[in-house]
Design a protein around this motif. Structure first.
Motif, PDB file in Angstrom:
ATOM      1  N   MET A   1       1.026  -1.334  -0.114  1.00 20.60           N
ATOM      2  CA  MET A   1      -0.128   0.112  -0.235  1.00 20.60           C
ATOM      3  C   MET A   1       1.103   1.136  -0.065  1.00 20.60           C
ATOM      4  N   ILE A   2       2.371   1.424   0.570  1.00 22.01           N
ATOM      5  CA  ILE A   2       2.948   2.743   0.954  1.00 22.01           C
ATOM      6  C   ILE A   2       3.784   2.764  -0.903  1.00 22.01           C
ATOM      7  N   SER A   3       3.421   1.515  -1.209  1.00 23.50           N
ATOM      8  CA  SER A   3       4.440   1.476  -2.639  1.00 23.50           C
ATOM      9  C   SER A   3       3.678   1.689  -3.498  1.00 23.50           C
ATOM     10  N   SER A   4       2.668   1.685  -3.325  1.00 25.15           N
ATOM     11  CA  SER A   4       1.412   2.062  -4.233  1.00 25.15           C
ATOM     12  C   SER A   4       1.078   3.542  -4.136  1.00 25.15           C
ATOM     13  N   LYS A   5       1.358   4.163  -2.585  1.00 27.10           N
ATOM     14  CA  LYS A   5       1.547   5.546  -2.994  1.00 27.10           C
ATOM     15  C   LYS A   5       2.194   6.416  -3.112  1.00 27.10           C
ATOM     16  N   TYR A   6       2.798   6.415  -3.704  1.00 24.56           N
ATOM     17  CA  TYR A   6       4.676   6.364  -3.916  1.00 24.56           C
ATOM     18  C   TYR A   6       4.256   5.761  -5.764  1.00 24.56           C
ATOM     19  N   ASP A   7       3.713   5.046  -6.376  1.00 26.96           N
ATOM     20  CA  ASP A   7       4.018   5.097  -7.209  1.00 26.96           C
ATOM     21  C   ASP A   7       5.080   3.619  -7.533  1.00 26.96           C
ATOM     22  N   VAL A   8       5.327   3.220  -6.674  1.00 24.22           N
ATOM     23  CA  VAL A   8       6.701   2.167  -6.863  1.00 24.22           C
ATOM     24  C   VAL A   8       5.684   1.267  -6.921  1.00 24.22           C
ATOM     25  N   ASP A   9       6.728   0.344  -8.149  1.00 25.70           N
ATOM     26  CA  ASP A   9       6.333  -1.293  -8.349  1.00 25.70           C
ATOM     27  C   ASP A   9       6.871  -2.255  -7.771  1.00 25.70           C
ATOM     28  N   PRO A  10       6.209  -2.918  -6.915  1.00 24.59           N
ATOM     29  CA  PRO A  10       6.698  -3.827  -6.038  1.00 24.59           C
ATOM     30  C   PRO A  10       7.937  -4.557  -6.324  1.00 24.59           C
ATOM     31  N   GLU A  11       7.693  -4.658  -7.942  1.00 20.04           N
ATOM     32  CA  GLU A  11       9.101  -6.239  -8.619  1.00 20.04           C
ATOM     33  C   GLU A  11      10.292  -5.293  -8.648  1.00 20.04           C
ATOM     34  N   ILE A  12       9.920  -3.397  -8.396  1.00 22.03           N
ATOM     35  CA  ILE A  12      11.933  -2.933  -8.022  1.00 22.03           C
ATOM     36  C   ILE A  12      12.242  -3.653  -7.150  1.00 22.03           C
ATOM     37  N   LEU A  13      11.625  -3.436  -5.834  1.00 18.78           N
ATOM     38  CA  LEU A  13      11.732  -3.631  -4.799  1.00 18.78           C
ATOM     39  C   LEU A  13      12.088  -4.761  -4.663  1.00 18.78           C
ATOM     40  N   LEU A  14      11.931  -6.091  -5.452  1.00 14.02           N
ATOM     41  CA  LEU A  14      12.953  -7.330  -5.108  1.00 14.02           C
ATOM     42  C   LEU A  14      13.580  -6.961  -5.957  1.00 14.02           C
ATOM     43  N   LYS A  15      13.941  -6.514  -6.869  1.00 15.49           N
ATOM     44  CA  LYS A  15      15.408  -6.519  -7.973  1.00 15.49           C
ATOM     45  C   LYS A  15      16.039  -5.788  -6.493  1.00 15.49           C
ATOM     46  N   ARG A  16      15.235  -3.917  -6.312  1.00 17.04           N
ATOM     47  CA  ARG A  16      16.558  -3.625  -5.289  1.00 17.04           C
ATOM     48  C   ARG A  16      17.195  -4.264  -4.422  1.00 17.04           C
ATOM     49  N   SER A  17      16.658  -4.802  -3.797  1.00 20.91           N
ATOM     50  CA  SER A  17      17.011  -5.724  -2.448  1.00 20.91           C
ATOM     51  C   SER A  17      18.101  -6.347  -2.692  1.00 20.91           C
ATOM     52  N   GLU A  18      17.793  -7.431  -4.171  1.00 18.10           N
ATOM     53  CA  GLU A  18      18.829  -8.306  -4.681  1.00 18.10           C
ATOM     54  C   GLU A  18      19.965  -7.366  -5.107  1.00 18.10           C
ATOM     55  N   SER A  19      19.548  -6.653  -5.337  1.00 20.01           N
ATOM     56  CA  SER A  19      20.913  -5.315  -6.340  1.00 20.01           C
ATOM     57  C   SER A  19      22.165  -5.142  -4.799  1.00 20.01           C
ATOM     58  N   LYS A  20      21.275  -4.069  -3.496  1.00 18.72           N
ATOM     59  CA  LYS A  20      21.764  -3.759  -2.951  1.00 18.72           C
ATOM     60  C   LYS A  20      23.360  -4.787  -1.670  1.00 18.72           C
ATOM     61  N   LEU A  21      21.822  -6.103  -1.678  1.00 22.66           N
ATOM     62  CA  LEU A  21      22.846  -6.557  -0.880  1.00 22.66           C
ATOM     63  C   LEU A  21      23.679  -7.557  -1.380  1.00 22.66           C
ATOM     64  N   THR A  22      23.996  -7.998  -2.811  1.00 20.39           N
ATOM     65  CA  THR A  22      24.627  -8.450  -3.859  1.00 20.39           C
ATOM     66  C   THR A  22      25.864  -7.341  -3.896  1.00 20.39           C
ATOM     67  N   ARG A  23      26.099  -6.155  -3.735  1.00 17.01           N
ATOM     68  CA  ARG A  23      26.732  -5.330  -3.426  1.00 17.01           C
ATOM     69  C   ARG A  23      27.570  -4.959  -2.308  1.00 17.01           C
ATOM     70  N   ARG A  24      26.935  -4.928  -1.594  1.00 10.08           N
ATOM     71  CA  ARG A  24      27.404  -4.589  -0.336  1.00 10.08           C
ATOM     72  C   ARG A  24      28.018  -5.819   0.351  1.00 10.08           C
ATOM     73  N   PHE A  25      27.307  -7.266  -0.205  1.00  8.98           N
ATOM     74  CA  PHE A  25      28.143  -8.276   1.015  1.00  8.98           C
ATOM     75  C   PHE A  25      29.185  -9.543  -0.551  1.00  8.98           C
ATOM     76  N   LYS A  26      29.406  -8.447  -1.346  1.00  3.27           N
ATOM     77  CA  LYS A  26      30.147  -9.339  -2.468  1.00  3.27           C
ATOM     78  C   LYS A  26      31.307  -9.249  -2.170  1.00  3.27           C
ATOM     79  N   LYS A  27      32.098 -10.617  -1.919  1.00  7.25           N
ATOM     80  CA  LYS A  27      33.303 -11.138  -2.081  1.00  7.25           C
ATOM     81  C   LYS A  27      34.455 -11.189  -3.337  1.00  7.25           C
TER      82      LYS A  27
END
Length: 107
Positions: free
Chosen positions: A81-107
């Motif tokens: 619902m909060i994503s909808s209020k800001y017109d954020v596609d929830p699929e983008i949230l999944l991609k951003r999560s994976e991208s952030k964690l991959t970048r942060r914990f890349k070894k």
């Protein structure tokens, strides 16, 4: 009916609009999410350490699991619902999560 996240977000948004809940300011939806996180905490506590409360009947493992899933869904719905209020596609949230964690914990 099984929906993907974006379809569920659209369905949920329409449901909230019909109930007159969508128009609430985003900080109200954030408060709803905070309430749901509290209920999720209670569900996890019941599974992990139990609840010794005289006003509550002991739940079966199946009832505890059902309650956990319900509360997780409620928290997810508030994120959507909060994503909808800001017109954020929830699929983008999944991609951003994976991208952030991959970048942060890349070894």
């Amino acid at each position: 009916m099984i929906l993907n996240l974006k379809e569920h977000q659209q369905w949920l948004t329409e449901f909230y609009k019909k109930r007159g809940w969508y128009q609430y300011p985003t900080f109200v939806h954030l408060n709803f999410m905070t309430e749901e996180v509290g209920e999720l905490s209670r569900a996890v506590r019941a599974i992990e350490i139990g609840r010794d409360h005289p006003g509550e009947m002991k739940k079966t493992p199946e009832e505890l699991q059902d309650n956990l899933e319900e509360e997780l869904a409620d928290v997810m719905d508030q994120v959507l619902m909060i994503s909808s209020k800001y017109d954020v596609d929830p699929e983008i949230l999944l991609k951003r999560s994976e991208s952030k964690l991959t970048r942060r914990f890349k070894k």
